[in-house]
Write a protein that holds these residues in place. Structure first.
Motif, PDB file in Angstrom:
ATOM      1  N   CYS A   1       0.778  -1.081   0.100  1.00 56.65           N
ATOM      2  CA  CYS A   1      -0.028  -0.024  -0.093  1.00 56.65           C
ATOM      3  C   CYS A   1       0.665   1.270  -0.063  1.00 56.65           C
ATOM      4  O   CYS A   1       0.207   2.206  -0.046  1.00 56.65           O
ATOM      5  N   GLY A   2       2.253   1.199   0.131  1.00 57.94           N
ATOM      6  CA  GLY A   2       2.888   2.314   0.240  1.00 57.94           C
ATOM      7  C   GLY A   2       3.024   2.998   1.874  1.00 57.94           C
ATOM      8  O   GLY A   2       3.590   4.202   1.725  1.00 57.94           O
ATOM      9  N   ALA A   3       2.435   2.614   2.603  1.00 56.88           N
ATOM     10  CA  ALA A   3       2.490   3.153   4.088  1.00 56.88           C
ATOM     11  C   ALA A   3       4.082   3.134   4.588  1.00 56.88           C
ATOM     12  O   ALA A   3       4.652   2.220   4.059  1.00 56.88           O
ATOM     13  N   SER A   4       4.194   4.032   5.477  1.00 54.20           N
ATOM     14  CA  SER A   4       5.765   4.194   5.832  1.00 54.20           C
ATOM     15  C   SER A   4       5.691   3.763   7.313  1.00 54.20           C
ATOM     16  O   SER A   4       7.016   3.791   7.841  1.00 54.20           O
ATOM     17  N   GLU A   5       4.767   3.436   7.953  1.00 53.49           N
ATOM     18  CA  GLU A   5       4.764   3.364   9.499  1.00 53.49           C
ATOM     19  C   GLU A   5       4.614   1.830   9.771  1.00 53.49           C
ATOM     20  O   GLU A   5       3.819   1.112   8.896  1.00 53.49           O
ATOM     21  N   GLY A   6       5.019   1.238  10.781  1.00 60.15           N
ATOM     22  CA  GLY A   6       4.962  -0.391  11.163  1.00 60.15           C
ATOM     23  C   GLY A   6       5.430  -1.203  10.036  1.00 60.15           C
ATOM     24  O   GLY A   6       4.603  -2.148  10.182  1.00 60.15           O
ATOM     25  N   LEU A   7       6.452  -0.845   9.403  1.00 50.88           N
ATOM     26  CA  LEU A   7       7.142  -2.002   8.554  1.00 50.88           C
ATOM     27  C   LEU A   7       7.688  -3.008   9.158  1.00 50.88           C
ATOM     28  O   LEU A   7       8.409  -2.996  10.306  1.00 50.88           O
ATOM     29  N   LYS A   8       7.588  -4.278   8.641  1.00 50.19           N
ATOM     30  CA  LYS A   8       8.320  -5.341   9.099  1.00 50.19           C
ATOM     31  C   LYS A   8       8.332  -6.388   7.716  1.00 50.19           C
ATOM     32  O   LYS A   8       7.596  -6.637   7.255  1.00 50.19           O
ATOM     33  N   ALA A   9       9.433  -7.105   7.740  1.00 52.51           N
ATOM     34  CA  ALA A   9      10.025  -8.132   7.029  1.00 52.51           C
ATOM     35  C   ALA A   9       8.871  -9.182   7.218  1.00 52.51           C
ATOM     36  O   ALA A   9       8.693  -9.572   8.152  1.00 52.51           O
ATOM     37  N   VAL A  10       8.141  -9.916   5.940  1.00 56.60           N
ATOM     38  CA  VAL A  10       7.393 -10.776   6.244  1.00 56.60           C
ATOM     39  C   VAL A  10       7.971 -12.027   5.352  1.00 56.60           C
ATOM     40  O   VAL A  10       8.217 -11.964   4.061  1.00 56.60           O
ATOM     41  N   ASP A  11       8.200 -13.392   5.745  1.00 55.17           N
ATOM     42  CA  ASP A  11       8.823 -14.335   5.111  1.00 55.17           C
ATOM     43  C   ASP A  11       7.523 -14.976   4.355  1.00 55.17           C
ATOM     44  O   ASP A  11       6.705 -15.427   4.938  1.00 55.17           O
ATOM     45  N   VAL A  12       7.686 -14.850   2.908  1.00 57.84           N
ATOM     46  CA  VAL A  12       6.449 -15.256   2.042  1.00 57.84           C
ATOM     47  C   VAL A  12       6.657 -16.759   1.896  1.00 57.84           C
ATOM     48  O   VAL A  12       5.670 -17.448   1.734  1.00 57.84           O
ATOM     49  N   THR A  13       7.920 -17.230   1.319  1.00 59.65           N
ATOM     50  CA  THR A  13       8.340 -18.564   1.102  1.00 59.65           C
ATOM     51  C   THR A  13       9.787 -18.844   1.967  1.00 59.65           C
ATOM     52  O   THR A  13      10.193 -17.549   2.439  1.00 59.65           O
ATOM     53  N   ASP A  14      10.309 -19.735   1.906  1.00 60.76           N
ATOM     54  CA  ASP A  14      11.364 -20.185   2.603  1.00 60.76           C
ATOM     55  C   ASP A  14      12.665 -19.258   1.763  1.00 60.76           C
ATOM     56  O   ASP A  14      13.610 -18.905   2.300  1.00 60.76           O
ATOM     57  N   GLN A  15      12.498 -18.566   0.563  1.00 69.09           N
ATOM     58  CA  GLN A  15      13.370 -17.883  -0.172  1.00 69.09           C
ATOM     59  C   GLN A  15      12.892 -16.628  -0.803  1.00 69.09           C
ATOM     60  O   GLN A  15      13.588 -15.721  -1.221  1.00 69.09           O
ATOM     61  N   ASP A  16      11.800 -16.132  -0.277  1.00 64.79           N
ATOM     62  CA  ASP A  16      11.073 -14.943  -0.479  1.00 64.79           C
ATOM     63  C   ASP A  16      10.731 -14.089   0.690  1.00 64.79           C
ATOM     64  O   ASP A  16       9.816 -14.508   1.491  1.00 64.79           O
ATOM     65  N   GLN A  17      10.757 -12.769   0.849  1.00 64.76           N
ATOM     66  CA  GLN A  17      10.297 -11.974   1.642  1.00 64.76           C
ATOM     67  C   GLN A  17       9.641 -10.630   0.871  1.00 64.76           C
ATOM     68  O   GLN A  17       9.776 -10.407  -0.291  1.00 64.76           O
ATOM     69  N   ALA A  18       8.448  -9.991   1.808  1.00 67.70           N
ATOM     70  CA  ALA A  18       8.259  -8.642   1.603  1.00 67.70           C
ATOM     71  C   ALA A  18       8.045  -7.743   2.733  1.00 67.70           C
ATOM     72  O   ALA A  18       8.075  -8.259   3.775  1.00 67.70           O
ATOM     73  N   LEU A  19       8.259  -6.478   2.565  1.00 68.08           N
ATOM     74  CA  LEU A  19       8.007  -5.426   3.590  1.00 68.08           C
ATOM     75  C   LEU A  19       6.709  -5.121   3.548  1.00 68.08           C
ATOM     76  O   LEU A  19       6.153  -4.162   2.365  1.00 68.08           O
ATOM     77  N   LEU A  20       6.009  -5.198   4.569  1.00 69.25           N
ATOM     78  CA  LEU A  20       4.736  -4.892   4.864  1.00 69.25           C
ATOM     79  C   LEU A  20       4.340  -3.929   6.065  1.00 69.25           C
ATOM     80  O   LEU A  20       4.954  -4.234   7.229  1.00 69.25           O
ATOM     81  N   CYS A  21       3.288  -3.178   5.916  1.00 68.90           N
ATOM     82  CA  CYS A  21       3.030  -2.503   7.217  1.00 68.90           C
ATOM     83  C   CYS A  21       1.988  -3.332   8.048  1.00 68.90           C
ATOM     84  O   CYS A  21       1.730  -4.647   7.383  1.00 68.90           O
ATOM     85  N   SER A  22       1.746  -2.767   9.238  1.00 68.99           N
ATOM     86  CA  SER A  22       0.849  -3.811  10.257  1.00 68.99           C
ATOM     87  C   SER A  22      -0.503  -4.002   9.422  1.00 68.99           C
ATOM     88  O   SER A  22      -1.037  -5.198   9.587  1.00 68.99           O
TER      89      SER A  22
END
Length: 173
Positions: free
Chosen positions: A17-38
């Motif tokens: 969504c483009g938000a800049s608050e409450g970001l955390k790395a989320v393990d999507v698969t064992d080799q992929d990550q995404a940076l997502l807000c809360s």
């Protein structure tokens, strides 16, 4: 992936969504990550309109983001979500990871990996059903195609006929 690399890749904002608050790395698969807000991680109630951000995020070049978007769209019961998910452009291996499937690996008779476009040699005489000929041992098959959903099959041209060949009867040249 390290936090600073993930932040650089995402530009310091949620990759949905483009938000800049409450970001955390989320393990999507064992080799992929995404940076997502809360909110996008599911940490709070989001209005239905919030998830329309996935329409833009679906075009990300990052496999981890594509997989996360594809999975989230599958949870949303709305026509726009179904249409967006159906129109996503993903590489076959990324789609397989999104669906939770293992990548299909084609191996020749000696256990060597095969790739699209390889040249293989038949290790046994093969009767070609429906074509009326026998493909002889030692015949080179150039420019093979892999059958994406079946690791035991490849396709190639022998004597001008496009045929399916079992990988156990070929060796990579």
């Amino acid at each position: 992936m390290r936090w600073d690399e993930l932040m650089d890749r995402a530009g310091g904002v949620c990759e949905f969504c483009g938000a800049s608050e409450g970001l955390k790395a989320v393990d999507v698969t064992d080799q992929d990550q995404a940076l997502l807000c809360s909110v996008c991680r599911g940490g709070g109630e989001a209005e239905a309109a919030h998830w329309r951000c996935l329409e833009g995020a679906a075009w990300s070049a990052e496999p981890g983001v594509q997989i996360a978007v594809w999975r989230k769209l599958g949870e949303i019961d709305a026509a726009w979500a179904v249409e967006t998910r159906a129109n996503m452009m993903m590489e076959p291996d990324v789609l397989a990871r999104a669906e939770g499937q293992a990548e299909v690996v084609h191996l020749d008779a000696h256990g060597m990996p095969l790739a699209h476009g390889d040249t293989v040699v038949l290790v046994k005489d093969l009767v070609v059903k429906g074509a009326g000929f026998t493909a002889k041992r030692g015949t080179a098959v150039r420019g093979i195609s892999l059958v994406l959903d079946n690791a035991a099959h490849i396709e190639g041209k022998v004597e001008g006929q496009r045929i399916v060949i079992l990988t156990e009867f070929v060796k990579r040249k």
